[in-house]
Write a protein that holds these residues in place. Structure first.
Motif, PDB file in Angstrom:
ATOM      1  N   ARG A 180      -1.176  16.362   2.554  1.00 36.81           N
ATOM      2  CA  ARG A 180      -2.327  17.372   1.804  1.00 36.81           C
ATOM      3  C   ARG A 180      -2.521  18.605   2.323  1.00 36.81           C
TER       4      ARG A 180
ATOM      5  N   ARG B  31      -0.320  20.196   4.250  1.00 31.80           N
ATOM      6  CA  ARG B  31       1.051  20.606   4.720  1.00 31.80           C
ATOM      7  C   ARG B  31       1.384  21.025   5.972  1.00 31.80           C
TER       8      ARG B  31
ATOM      9  N   SER C  32       6.259  26.232 -10.415  1.00 24.26           N
ATOM     10  CA  SER C  32       5.120  25.541 -10.995  1.00 24.26           C
ATOM     11  C   SER C  32       3.817  26.032 -10.308  1.00 24.26           C
TER      12      SER C  32
ATOM     13  N   ARG D 136       0.932  24.930 -10.622  1.00 20.79           N
ATOM     14  CA  ARG D 136       0.059  23.736 -10.394  1.00 20.79           C
ATOM     15  C   ARG D 136       0.604  23.077  -8.982  1.00 20.79           C
ATOM     16  N   ASN D 137       1.968  22.698  -9.173  1.00 26.64           N
ATOM     17  CA  ASN D 137       2.623  21.930  -7.879  1.00 26.64           C
ATOM     18  C   ASN D 137       3.747  22.982  -7.453  1.00 26.64           C
TER      19      ASN D 137
ATOM     20  N   THR E 141       5.338  23.039  -4.735  1.00 29.42           N
ATOM     21  CA  THR E 141       5.878  22.552  -3.591  1.00 29.42           C
ATOM     22  C   THR E 141       7.168  21.607  -3.939  1.00 29.42           C
TER      23      THR E 141
ATOM     24  N   GLY F 299      -4.083  15.976  -8.253  1.00 34.25           N
ATOM     25  CA  GLY F 299      -3.052  16.947  -8.750  1.00 34.25           C
ATOM     26  C   GLY F 299      -1.769  16.011  -8.535  1.00 34.25           C
ATOM     27  N   TYR F 300      -1.591  14.995  -8.251  1.00 33.96           N
ATOM     28  CA  TYR F 300      -0.293  14.288  -8.015  1.00 33.96           C
ATOM     29  C   TYR F 300      -0.201  13.028  -8.821  1.00 33.96           C
TER      30      TYR F 300
ATOM     31  N   HIS G 270       7.236  14.840 -10.389  1.00 37.69           N
ATOM     32  CA  HIS G 270       7.291  15.862  -9.561  1.00 37.69           C
ATOM     33  C   HIS G 270       7.915  15.253  -8.229  1.00 37.69           C
TER      34      HIS G 270
ATOM     35  N   GLU H  48       9.214  15.973  -4.188  1.00 37.20           N
ATOM     36  CA  GLU H  48       9.355  16.820  -3.136  1.00 37.20           C
ATOM     37  C   GLU H  48      10.167  16.450  -1.513  1.00 37.20           C
TER      38      GLU H  48
END
Length: 247
Positions: free
Chosen positions: A61, A63, A140, A142-143, A145, A174-175, A225, A227
């Protein structure tokens, strides 16, 4: 004016007791006195563990590298955290860590710096799903990452590399429904916006194994999404994934 002048004995006694209680609170021992506390609000640099949270989830959360968070909190076992526990999100006072823009304090004898933590080698990766690249790394709002990969409802999402499931749930805003895999001490991968999860925390998975079914992301469209994080920092998956086989 003399403090307390004009107050009745009863009110004067209450003032004295209130002041004494405040002094007692100020002198209460705090193992991290440099961390300011705000009544009725969150403490800067501190995360209070919520039911069901893991250290990997907390570090993800913010990072941060989960290994550093474990070291800052003297956690010999990253799994041993409990609801209500305060987790430091920065080095404790007195460490050699220097905040940006601040000079390091000098003393007559400096402790030896901690050895640099080596970064584990990247595992061999594969695409978690074949589909349209909706957005690239950093695009993005919003995300930013990760990358967004389109598809169809309930499309099978596969592990991008061998790993352990360190998070499976919907507790990260958000995920959507999210899975986080730990591949080694340095690399994690994350899969968000799932419709259904096919693995649970603690499971070991192999590259290509189905771990989730595609759900809907921003714009109410089928989307994954995806990562990759190295030592807690999001990195561009395009640097690690093989050439795309789809559109």
């Amino acid at each position: 004016m003399v403090p307390g002048a004009g107050l009745s004995p009863r009110w004067l006694l209450l003032v004295v007791l209130f002041a004494a209680a405040g002094c007692a609170e100020l002198t209460r021992w705090d193992p991290y006195p440099e961390t300011p506390r705000r009544a009725g609000g969150p403490v800067p640099g501190i995360h209070v563990v919520q039911p069901g949270e893991t250290l990997f989830q907390i570090a993800f959360r913010y990072r941060l590298d989960w290994r550093e968070v474990a070291a800052w909190n003297r956690l010999g076992n990253a799994d041993r955290i409990y609801p209500g526990q305060e987790i430091r999100l920065q080095p404790p006072p007195g460490s050699r860590a220097v905040r940006a823009g601040q000079p390091e304090a000098t003393t007559t004898r400096q402790p030896a710096p901690a050895p640099a933590r080596p970064t584990a080698a990247a595992p061999p990766w594969r695409w978690p799903v074949t589909g349209e690249l909706v957005w690239q790394f950093g695009q993005s709002r919003r995300n930013p990452t990760g990358i967004g990969i389109g598809g169809t409802d309930a499309l099978e999402i596969r592990a991008a590399a061998d790993g352990d499931v360190v998070y499976s749930g919907s507790g990260l805003i958000g995920y959507g429904q999210l899975i986080i895999l730990k591949h080694n001490d340095s690399y994690l991968s994350a899969y968000g916006y799932n419709q259904a999860l096919r693995v649970a925390e603690g499971d070991q998975v192999k590259a290509g194994q189905v771990i989730a079914l595609m759900g809907r992301g921003p714009g109410d469209r089928p989307l994954l999404h995806f990562e990759i994080r190295r030592d807690g920092t999001p990195v561009d998956p395009a640097r690690y994934l093989p050439p795309r086989q789809g559109p």
